[in-house]
Design a protein around this motif. Structure first.
Motif, short mmCIF file in Angstrom:
data_model
loop_
_atom_site.label_atom_id
_atom_site.label_comp_id
_atom_site.label_asym_id
_atom_site.label_seq_id
_atom_site.Cartn_x
_atom_site.Cartn_y
_atom_site.Cartn_z
N ILE A 1 0.85 -1.19 0.00
CA ILE A 1 0.00 0.00 0.00
C ILE A 1 0.88 1.23 0.00
O ILE A 1 1.74 1.40 0.88
CB ILE A 1 -0.93 0.02 1.23
CG1 ILE A 1 -1.88 -1.18 1.18
CG2 ILE A 1 -1.72 1.33 1.28
CD1 ILE A 1 -2.76 -1.28 2.39
N THR B 1 -4.28 5.93 -12.11
CA THR B 1 -4.33 5.90 -10.64
C THR B 1 -4.81 7.23 -10.10
O THR B 1 -4.75 8.26 -10.80
CB THR B 1 -2.95 5.59 -10.04
OG1 THR B 1 -2.02 6.61 -10.44
CG2 THR B 1 -2.43 4.24 -10.49
N THR C 1 -4.76 4.37 -5.58
CA THR C 1 -5.68 3.32 -6.01
C THR C 1 -5.95 3.45 -7.51
O THR C 1 -5.72 4.51 -8.11
CB THR C 1 -7.00 3.41 -5.22
OG1 THR C 1 -7.83 2.29 -5.54
CG2 THR C 1 -7.75 4.70 -5.53
N LYS C 2 -6.41 2.37 -8.11
CA LYS C 2 -6.74 2.40 -9.54
C LYS C 2 -8.00 3.21 -9.80
O LYS C 2 -9.01 3.06 -9.12
CB LYS C 2 -6.94 0.97 -10.05
CG LYS C 2 -5.65 0.19 -10.20
CD LYS C 2 -4.88 0.64 -11.44
CE LYS C 2 -5.57 0.18 -12.71
NZ LYS C 2 -4.83 0.60 -13.94
N TRP D 1 -5.56 9.38 -6.02
CA TRP D 1 -5.47 9.34 -4.56
C TRP D 1 -6.87 9.25 -3.97
O TRP D 1 -7.78 9.94 -4.42
CB TRP D 1 -4.76 10.60 -4.04
CG TRP D 1 -3.31 10.63 -4.41
CD1 TRP D 1 -2.72 11.42 -5.34
CD2 TRP D 1 -2.29 9.80 -3.87
NE1 TRP D 1 -1.39 11.15 -5.42
CE2 TRP D 1 -1.09 10.16 -4.53
CE3 TRP D 1 -2.26 8.79 -2.92
CZ2 TRP D 1 0.13 9.53 -4.24
CZ3 TRP D 1 -1.05 8.17 -2.64
CH2 TRP D 1 0.12 8.55 -3.29
#
Length: 204
Positions: free
Chosen positions: A2, A37, A28-29, A39
């Motif tokens: 992570i 990606t 994250t995707k 945030w």
């Protein structure tokens, strides 16, 4: 792995690493496209952890409720108590002043572990919201949600807790629309020792 905003700020922005982000957010995707990606704020964000002292009658957690979150999860871990089968009590606070009267209501079921008896408890204004059970037979760990303490609406909690004698399941409401920024935890009798109380906020 992570990657948080704190870690990725030291990496070069490029394919797979979005610009921006704030502390505590995670990468994250955003779509199935390569390198897409963004945030994102986790669904549950830790706000504060407080260590419980030794032989204390109460624990006050200040400056944890705010406009940043509507609802919260409170976790108690590893606490011991001096009074067996006690009911843990939750009081919303403004600053360091707990609300001890006016509009409290608890509705829950108590199951007796020894005899299996079921009791329907419907209590009026006792001056607190019950939030769990505690036993002297072991350390005590539990969690409960708190709804809307800072939203200038009724504050609500859910009860789902057990000790070696009783199981409590139900809910409580404090019919007061004050904006509360903290809370106090006590046992129905005796003192508390050790462990921690952690407050999380549910992302909006």
């Amino acid at each position: 792995v992570i990657l948080t905003a704190t870690v990725v700020r030291y990496l070069e922005v490029g394919p797979g690493v979005a610009a921006g982000g704030t502390i505590g957010q995670v990468l994250t995707k955003a779509s199935a496209t390569d390198y897409a990606t963004t945030w994102a704020t986790p669904a549950l964000v830790r706000i504060k952890t407080e260590t419980i002292g030794s032989g204390v009658a109460q624990v006050q957690i200040t400056s944890v409720f705010s406009s940043a979150y509507d609802n919260y999860l409170i976790q108690i871990a590893g606490m011991t108590v001096s009074f067996n089968a006690g009911a843990l009590r939750f009081y919303p606070m403004v600053g360091s002043t707990p609300a001890t009267s006016g509009g409290y209501g608890n509705v829950f079921y108590i199951i007796n572990g020894a005899g299996g008896g079921l009791t329907n408890a419907n209590t009026g204004n006792l001056g607190y919201l019950e939030c769990g059970s505690a036993t002297t037979a072991s350390t005590n760990s539990l969690s409960f949600p708190v709804y809307g303490p800072y939203r200038a609406e009724y504050t609500r909690v859910n009860i789902d807790s057990a000790d070696n004698n009783y199981l409590r399941i139900g809910a409580g409401v404090f019919r007061n629309s004050t904006q509360y920024d903290g809370f106090q935890i006590t046992n129905s009798s005796g003192t508390m020792t050790g462990g921690t109380i952690t407050v999380y906020g549910y992302a909006k």
